[in-house]
Design a protein around this motif. Structure first.
Motif, PDB file in Angstrom:
ATOM      1  N   ARG A 296       0.829  -1.204   0.000  1.00  0.00           N
ATOM      2  CA  ARG A 296       0.000   0.000   0.000  1.00  0.00           C
ATOM      3  C   ARG A 296       0.865   1.255   0.000  1.00  0.00           C
ATOM      4  N   ALA A 297       1.933   1.261   0.787  1.00  0.00           N
ATOM      5  CA  ALA A 297       2.825   2.417   0.809  1.00  0.00           C
ATOM      6  C   ALA A 297       3.441   2.667  -0.559  1.00  0.00           C
ATOM      7  N   SER A 298       3.805   1.603  -1.258  1.00  0.00           N
ATOM      8  CA  SER A 298       4.377   1.756  -2.593  1.00  0.00           C
ATOM      9  C   SER A 298       3.349   2.303  -3.572  1.00  0.00           C
ATOM     10  N   ALA A 299       2.115   1.825  -3.485  1.00  0.00           N
ATOM     11  CA  ALA A 299       1.068   2.331  -4.373  1.00  0.00           C
ATOM     12  C   ALA A 299       0.798   3.809  -4.122  1.00  0.00           C
ATOM     13  N   ILE A 300       0.773   4.211  -2.849  1.00  0.00           N
ATOM     14  CA  ILE A 300       0.581   5.635  -2.522  1.00  0.00           C
ATOM     15  C   ILE A 300       1.725   6.471  -3.090  1.00  0.00           C
ATOM     16  N   SER A 301       2.944   5.968  -2.971  1.00  0.00           N
ATOM     17  CA  SER A 301       4.098   6.705  -3.483  1.00  0.00           C
ATOM     18  C   SER A 301       4.051   6.840  -4.996  1.00  0.00           C
ATOM     19  N   VAL A 302       3.651   5.788  -5.687  1.00  0.00           N
ATOM     20  CA  VAL A 302       3.589   5.840  -7.152  1.00  0.00           C
ATOM     21  C   VAL A 302       2.515   6.817  -7.611  1.00  0.00           C
ATOM     22  N   VAL A 303       1.329   6.752  -6.989  1.00  0.00           N
ATOM     23  CA  VAL A 303       0.253   7.677  -7.350  1.00  0.00           C
ATOM     24  C   VAL A 303       0.672   9.113  -7.089  1.00  0.00           C
ATOM     25  N   PHE A 304       1.303   9.343  -5.962  1.00  0.00           N
ATOM     26  CA  PHE A 304       1.735  10.703  -5.629  1.00  0.00           C
ATOM     27  C   PHE A 304       2.833  11.180  -6.571  1.00  0.00           C
ATOM     28  N   PHE A 305       3.711  10.281  -6.977  1.00  0.00           N
ATOM     29  CA  PHE A 305       4.759  10.640  -7.940  1.00  0.00           C
ATOM     30  C   PHE A 305       4.141  11.109  -9.252  1.00  0.00           C
ATOM     31  N   VAL A 306       3.135  10.409  -9.717  1.00  0.00           N
ATOM     32  CA  VAL A 306       2.472  10.800 -10.964  1.00  0.00           C
ATOM     33  C   VAL A 306       1.812  12.167 -10.805  1.00  0.00           C
ATOM     34  N   ILE A 307       1.177  12.411  -9.657  1.00  0.00           N
ATOM     35  CA  ILE A 307       0.527  13.702  -9.419  1.00  0.00           C
ATOM     36  C   ILE A 307       1.551  14.831  -9.417  1.00  0.00           C
ATOM     37  N   VAL A 308       2.678  14.629  -8.758  1.00  0.00           N
ATOM     38  CA  VAL A 308       3.718  15.663  -8.689  1.00  0.00           C
ATOM     39  C   VAL A 308       4.293  15.952 -10.073  1.00  0.00           C
ATOM     40  N   VAL A 309       4.522  14.898 -10.860  1.00  0.00           N
ATOM     41  CA  VAL A 309       5.070  15.094 -12.205  1.00  0.00           C
ATOM     42  C   VAL A 309       4.087  15.883 -13.071  1.00  0.00           C
ATOM     43  N   VAL A 310       2.812  15.533 -12.996  1.00  0.00           N
ATOM     44  CA  VAL A 310       1.809  16.241 -13.801  1.00  0.00           C
ATOM     45  C   VAL A 310       1.724  17.708 -13.388  1.00  0.00           C
ATOM     46  N   LEU A 311       1.698  17.972 -12.087  1.00  0.00           N
ATOM     47  CA  LEU A 311       1.627  19.355 -11.621  1.00  0.00           C
ATOM     48  C   LEU A 311       2.881  20.136 -12.010  1.00  0.00           C
ATOM     49  N   SER A 312       4.039  19.505 -11.952  1.00  0.00           N
ATOM     50  CA  SER A 312       5.275  20.191 -12.331  1.00  0.00           C
ATOM     51  C   SER A 312       5.280  20.528 -13.817  1.00  0.00           C
ATOM     52  N   LEU A 313       4.806  19.603 -14.647  1.00  0.00           N
ATOM     53  CA  LEU A 313       4.755  19.870 -16.083  1.00  0.00           C
ATOM     54  C   LEU A 313       3.753  20.979 -16.404  1.00  0.00           C
ATOM     55  N   LEU A 314       2.606  20.977 -15.720  1.00  0.00           N
ATOM     56  CA  LEU A 314       1.625  22.038 -15.947  1.00  0.00           C
ATOM     57  C   LEU A 314       2.168  23.394 -15.502  1.00  0.00           C
ATOM     58  N   GLN A 315       2.843  23.410 -14.357  1.00  0.00           N
ATOM     59  CA  GLN A 315       3.413  24.664 -13.882  1.00  0.00           C
ATOM     60  C   GLN A 315       4.495  25.170 -14.829  1.00  0.00           C
ATOM     61  N   ARG A 316       5.333  24.261 -15.303  1.00  0.00           N
ATOM     62  CA  ARG A 316       6.394  24.667 -16.218  1.00  0.00           C
ATOM     63  C   ARG A 316       5.812  25.164 -17.538  1.00  0.00           C
ATOM     64  N   ARG A 317       4.762  24.517 -18.015  1.00  0.00           N
ATOM     65  CA  ARG A 317       4.154  24.950 -19.268  1.00  0.00           C
ATOM     66  C   ARG A 317       3.515  26.321 -19.108  1.00  0.00           C
ATOM     67  N   ALA A 318       2.852  26.561 -17.972  1.00  0.00           N
ATOM     68  CA  ALA A 318       2.218  27.852 -17.749  1.00  0.00           C
ATOM     69  C   ALA A 318       3.252  28.969 -17.668  1.00  0.00           C
ATOM     70  N   THR A 319       4.349  28.716 -16.958  1.00  0.00           N
ATOM     71  CA  THR A 319       5.384  29.742 -16.834  1.00  0.00           C
ATOM     72  C   THR A 319       6.097  29.963 -18.163  1.00  0.00           C
ATOM     73  N   ARG A 320       6.251  28.918 -18.960  1.00  0.00           N
ATOM     74  CA  ARG A 320       6.906  29.082 -20.262  1.00  0.00           C
ATOM     75  C   ARG A 320       6.049  29.924 -21.184  1.00  0.00           C
ATOM     76  N   GLU A 321       4.718  29.720 -21.151  1.00  0.00           N
ATOM     77  CA  GLU A 321       3.840  30.531 -21.980  1.00  0.00           C
ATOM     78  C   GLU A 321       3.903  32.005 -21.564  1.00  0.00           C
ATOM     79  N   ARG A 322       4.021  32.264 -20.273  1.00  0.00           N
ATOM     80  CA  ARG A 322       4.141  33.654 -19.830  1.00  0.00           C
ATOM     81  C   ARG A 322       5.457  34.251 -20.284  1.00  0.00           C
ATOM     82  N   GLU A 323       6.537  33.454 -20.259  1.00  0.00           N
ATOM     83  CA  GLU A 323       7.824  33.963 -20.719  1.00  0.00           C
ATOM     84  C   GLU A 323       7.770  34.293 -22.210  1.00  0.00           C
ATOM     85  N   ASP A 324       7.107  33.429 -23.007  1.00  0.00           N
ATOM     86  CA  ASP A 324       7.002  33.688 -24.434  1.00  0.00           C
ATOM     87  C   ASP A 324       6.147  34.934 -24.712  1.00  0.00           C
TER      88      ASP A 324
END
Length: 324
Positions: A296-324
């Motif tokens: 269960r701990a491993s499943a929680i970690s994997v799900v949370f890893f996916v959430i963090v990666v998605v949020l980081s990519l969205l944040q980076r994309r939003a900031t890149r659009e503002r820079e452009d």
């Protein structure tokens, strides 16, 4: 030129083109980068990639520490329980909400404070090096020590330093508060602790960026009669925009994986309200070592890893659009 009879003219020296040494130099330059990056790549593989692969594998099995039986394959059952089991899902969603609240407050506040301190200590004033060291000092302290110190500051009753100060300045009219034990202030206390400990690191990064902004731009802005605020908005911020994006992204990742201070304040007897300050990483560790459920701990970690990666990519994309 003529030669004497019986003497042979020396053969002309071979022309040195320099292609072979240049080719060897290019080959060495190509190998220099991978060789220098090899230690870091090896450490990432050993301590990041390999544990993540192991966590994915464990999440499909019912793994328990000390169990003599072989792990039983469960497929996606562990993932399904995170969202369908009432006890597990309620704790996970509550912990995820605490992570989002923590990040939503820490990222803008800590970045703004770091920028303000960087602008302040950038000036060449007498003794400014001392202030830079004082602001950076909390970063040197390990998080466990910082949590223990703040546990004494925020202790319940009259034993806490904060309660004693508030009671002194209010003439005893301010009642003692349980800052860590109350569900209304537990997470806020952890947020204040984390901002105090981490703002110095972001300050140093932003200070280095501020020192790279060309002084000619400030002089041109002064000639155009721009005041201090206009120079800050139109010269300073555009000059350090890339660094600000990096600091915000880095702080977001650190905020989402907050664990140390929660664990220390909960397990050291400081009295932190576990339900009010539980984070996803804390829940994963508790599931692994308290509930003895590695799957269960491993499943929680994997799900949370996916959430963090998605949020980081969205944040980076939003900031890149503002820079452009």
């Amino acid at each position: 030129m003529t030669t004497s009879p019986g003497l042979v003219a020396p053969a002309p020296a071979p022309e040195v083109t320099g292609r072979a040494p240049r080719r060897n130099r290019v080959r060495r330059d190509r190998l220099a980068g991978p060789l220098m990056a090899a230690p870091a790549v090896l450490l990432l593989l050993l301590f990041v990639a390999l544990p993540f692969v192991a966590a994915v594998w464990f999440s499909f099995y019912n793994v328990r520490l000390g169990d003599p039986r072989d792990p039983a394959f469960m497929g996606l059952t562990q993932y399904a329980r995170i969202f369908t089991d009432p006890d597990v899902s309620s704790q996970f969603l509550s912990a995820l909400l605490h992570n989002f609240v923590f990040a939503a407050v820490v990222v803008p506040v800590q970045t703004a404070l770091a920028l303000g301190l960087a602008v302040l200590v950038q000036k060449n004033l007498p003794g400014i090096a001392v202030f830079r060291s004082v602001y950076f000092l909390p970063v040197v302290f390990p998080m466990a020590l910082v949590a223990l110190i703040w546990g004494l500051i925020l202790a319940r009753g009259s034993d806490g330093l904060l309660n004693s100060l508030l009671s002194f300045f209010s003439g005893g009219s301010f009642g003692a508060q349980d800052w860590l034990g109350s569900g209304r202030t537990a997470l806020a206390s952890v947020i204040v602790l984390s901002i105090w400990q981490g703002v110095g690191f972001q300050m140093v990064i932003l200070l280095a960026a501020l020192q790279q902004v060309p002084r000619d731009l400030y002089e041109a802005a002064q000639l155009d009669r721009a005041n201090a605020w206009h120079r800050f908005v139109h010269v300073t911020l555009p000059g350090i925009r890339t660094t600000l994006v990096f600091v915000a992204l880095y702080t977001t990742i650190l905020s989402l994986r907050v664990f140390d201070q929660i664990y220390v304040l909960t397990r050291s007897g400081a009295g932190l309200n576990e339900d009010a300050a539980r984070t996803v990483m804390y829940q994963a560790v508790s599931s692994a070592f308290d509930a003895n459920n590695i799957g269960r701990a491993s499943a929680i970690s994997v799900v949370f890893f996916v959430i963090v990666v998605v949020l980081s990519l969205l944040q980076r994309r939003a900031t890149r659009e503002r820079e452009d």
